[in-house]
Design a protein around this motif. Structure first.
Motif, PDB file in Angstrom:
ATOM      1  N   ASN A 227      44.064 -12.408 -20.952  1.00 47.06           N
ATOM      2  CA  ASN A 227      43.768 -13.297 -21.663  1.00 47.06           C
ATOM      3  C   ASN A 227      42.239 -13.412 -21.367  1.00 47.06           C
ATOM      4  N   TRP A 228      40.726 -13.623 -22.276  1.00 45.70           N
ATOM      5  CA  TRP A 228      39.709 -14.452 -22.177  1.00 45.70           C
ATOM      6  C   TRP A 228      40.189 -16.027 -23.088  1.00 45.70           C
ATOM      7  N   GLY A 229      40.257 -16.933 -23.137  1.00 46.35           N
ATOM      8  CA  GLY A 229      39.941 -18.019 -23.319  1.00 46.35           C
ATOM      9  C   GLY A 229      39.157 -18.882 -23.919  1.00 46.35           C
ATOM     10  N   VAL A 230      39.463 -19.781 -24.612  1.00 47.16           N
ATOM     11  CA  VAL A 230      38.181 -20.869 -24.207  1.00 47.16           C
ATOM     12  C   VAL A 230      37.677 -21.190 -23.361  1.00 47.16           C
ATOM     13  N   ALA A 231      38.640 -21.385 -22.706  1.00 44.51           N
ATOM     14  CA  ALA A 231      38.294 -22.251 -20.992  1.00 44.51           C
ATOM     15  C   ALA A 231      37.419 -21.247 -20.143  1.00 44.51           C
ATOM     16  N   ALA A 232      37.153 -19.609 -20.487  1.00 42.65           N
ATOM     17  CA  ALA A 232      36.385 -18.590 -20.110  1.00 42.65           C
ATOM     18  C   ALA A 232      35.607 -19.180 -20.526  1.00 42.65           C
ATOM     19  N   THR A 233      35.177 -19.214 -21.854  1.00 45.17           N
ATOM     20  CA  THR A 233      34.243 -18.753 -22.144  1.00 45.17           C
ATOM     21  C   THR A 233      33.207 -20.072 -22.135  1.00 45.17           C
ATOM     22  N   LEU A 234      33.772 -21.116 -22.138  1.00 49.19           N
ATOM     23  CA  LEU A 234      33.002 -22.610 -21.497  1.00 49.19           C
ATOM     24  C   LEU A 234      32.835 -22.984 -20.395  1.00 49.19           C
ATOM     25  N   THR A 235      33.557 -21.612 -19.254  1.00 52.12           N
ATOM     26  CA  THR A 235      33.386 -21.752 -18.341  1.00 52.12           C
ATOM     27  C   THR A 235      31.608 -21.197 -18.128  1.00 52.12           C
ATOM     28  N   LEU A 236      31.931 -20.057 -18.619  1.00 51.00           N
ATOM     29  CA  LEU A 236      30.726 -19.272 -18.713  1.00 51.00           C
ATOM     30  C   LEU A 236      29.485 -19.893 -19.356  1.00 51.00           C
ATOM     31  N   VAL A 237      29.565 -19.986 -20.379  1.00 57.48           N
ATOM     32  CA  VAL A 237      28.212 -21.244 -20.620  1.00 57.48           C
ATOM     33  C   VAL A 237      27.493 -22.351 -20.140  1.00 57.48           C
ATOM     34  N   SER A 238      28.893 -23.257 -19.363  1.00 56.24           N
ATOM     35  CA  SER A 238      28.533 -24.108 -18.380  1.00 56.24           C
ATOM     36  C   SER A 238      27.451 -23.605 -17.470  1.00 56.24           C
ATOM     37  N   GLY A 239      28.196 -21.916 -16.728  1.00 56.31           N
ATOM     38  CA  GLY A 239      27.776 -21.750 -15.619  1.00 56.31           C
ATOM     39  C   GLY A 239      26.194 -21.182 -15.879  1.00 56.31           C
ATOM     40  N   VAL A 240      25.982 -20.789 -17.088  1.00 57.07           N
ATOM     41  CA  VAL A 240      24.663 -20.507 -17.522  1.00 57.07           C
ATOM     42  C   VAL A 240      23.654 -21.668 -17.189  1.00 57.07           C
ATOM     43  N   LEU A 241      24.090 -22.827 -18.667  1.00 53.20           N
ATOM     44  CA  LEU A 241      23.369 -24.201 -17.947  1.00 53.20           C
ATOM     45  C   LEU A 241      23.127 -24.336 -16.936  1.00 53.20           C
ATOM     46  N   ILE A 242      24.024 -24.355 -16.181  1.00 50.35           N
ATOM     47  CA  ILE A 242      23.880 -24.880 -14.883  1.00 50.35           C
ATOM     48  C   ILE A 242      22.171 -23.467 -14.248  1.00 50.35           C
ATOM     49  N   THR A 243      22.707 -22.562 -14.273  1.00 48.60           N
ATOM     50  CA  THR A 243      22.312 -21.589 -13.709  1.00 48.60           C
ATOM     51  C   THR A 243      20.221 -22.146 -14.280  1.00 48.60           C
ATOM     52  N   VAL A 244      20.333 -21.964 -15.390  1.00 48.42           N
ATOM     53  CA  VAL A 244      19.649 -22.678 -16.264  1.00 48.42           C
ATOM     54  C   VAL A 244      18.117 -24.002 -16.416  1.00 48.42           C
ATOM     55  N   VAL A 245      19.262 -24.746 -15.942  1.00 49.04           N
ATOM     56  CA  VAL A 245      18.685 -26.176 -15.694  1.00 49.04           C
ATOM     57  C   VAL A 245      18.079 -26.206 -13.950  1.00 49.04           C
ATOM     58  N   PHE A 246      19.389 -25.342 -13.229  1.00 51.77           N
ATOM     59  CA  PHE A 246      19.030 -25.902 -11.308  1.00 51.77           C
ATOM     60  C   PHE A 246      17.909 -25.196 -11.044  1.00 51.77           C
ATOM     61  N   MET A 247      18.077 -23.282 -11.454  1.00 46.89           N
ATOM     62  CA  MET A 247      16.869 -22.384 -11.658  1.00 46.89           C
ATOM     63  C   MET A 247      15.381 -23.167 -11.765  1.00 46.89           C
ATOM     64  N   GLY A 248      14.842 -23.939 -12.818  1.00 48.08           N
ATOM     65  CA  GLY A 248      13.887 -23.821 -13.458  1.00 48.08           C
ATOM     66  C   GLY A 248      13.711 -26.113 -12.277  1.00 48.08           C
ATOM     67  N   LEU A 249      14.565 -26.476 -11.741  1.00 42.22           N
ATOM     68  CA  LEU A 249      14.399 -27.242 -11.022  1.00 42.22           C
ATOM     69  C   LEU A 249      13.752 -26.772  -9.024  1.00 42.22           C
TER      70      LEU A 249
END
Length: 258
Positions: A227-249
């Motif tokens: 099953n796709w749980g809360v941890a997977a959603t948090l992981t996906l969101v954190s991955g998006v945030l990391i990508t946005v921040v470090f791509m910009g930098l």
């Protein structure tokens, strides 16, 4: 219409640059040596050395080990992005790219999209080695694919961190050393390989906020329950945030220093 045309040009240029980096990788098999060997070595090493001590047997330890070794293997492959980026910059390739009428993100994105092949190969080697050692997934093949895709996305997100290191540090060998230190700290101060309940309290708190712990927990849950749980959603969101921040930098540093 002009904006749409510009966006299409950027996407087309990124695809072209990705193809260029895929060709570069395929014509240099040495680039695959660490990607192929490290997952095999670490899976065998951790499985046979720690399996009996932690879980009572290698077979019982593999369900615990596989999510952790999958993330570690893909992060190891992702760390090569910064080193290859710096080698291209030092070789003058990126100076030529800057003279072309393309957006700044094209050269960087082309490098990192091209490295997806390395990430995929590293993840597959970890899973194949674990399977040969006796691990069998208890979920359907589609859910196994979901877990692998999530791990690939986290690895690709982390590759932007290593790309930034590659832009800031001018010595390619030093980049490799720094990247290895980052990976060792992130993976060993997580729940990837050992139960966290036995750790000192202050280390448990460090493990709890480690993004690798979120990723391992998410993949472990998917491979266990299907099953796709809360941890997977948090992981996906954190991955998006990391990508946005470090791509910009990375783009900012590339414009100023590369």
């Amino acid at each position: 219409m002009k904006v749409a045309t510009t966006q299409n040009n950027v996407i087309s240029n990124i695809c072209t640059m990705t193809y260029r980096n895929l060709l570069k990788t395929l014509h240099n098999p040495d680039n695959f040596s660490d990607v192929i060997m490290e997952p095999v070595i670490f899976t065998l090493l951790f499985g046979f050395l720690f399996g009996g001590a932690i879980a009572g047997s290698v077979h019982a330890y593999l369900p615990i080990l596989v999510p952790g070794i999958l993330i570690q293997s893909i992060l190891n492959a992702a760390s090569g992005s910064g080193q290859q980026l710096r080698e291209d910059i030092n070789g003058g390739v990126f100076d030529r790219f800057k003279t072309l009428p393309i957006a700044s993100i094209v050269s960087l994105a082309g490098q990192l999209f091209g490295d997806v092949l390395r990430l995929l190969l590293s993840g597959m080697m970890a899973l194949v080695t674990a399977t040969l050692m006796g691990w069998r997934p208890t979920v359907s093949l589609p859910m196994l694919g979901v877990a692998l895709l999530l791990a690939l996305f986290i690895g690709w997100s982390a590759a932007w961190i290593f790309a930034l290191v590659g832009l800031l540090v001018k010595n390619a060998e030093l980049i490799g050393s720094l990247s290895m230190i980052i990976i060792l700290v992130l993976t060993f101060l997580s729940n990837a390989f050992v139960p966290t309940k036995t750790l000192p309290l202050f280390l448990q708190k460090v493990v709890a906020i480690n993004p690798v712990s979120f990723a391992v927990t998410a993949i472990r849950s998917i491979l266990t329950t299907g099953n796709w749980g809360v941890a997977a959603t948090l992981t996906l969101v954190s991955g998006v945030l990391i990508t946005v921040v470090f791509m910009g930098l990375s783009i900012l540093v590339y414009r100023r220093r590369a």
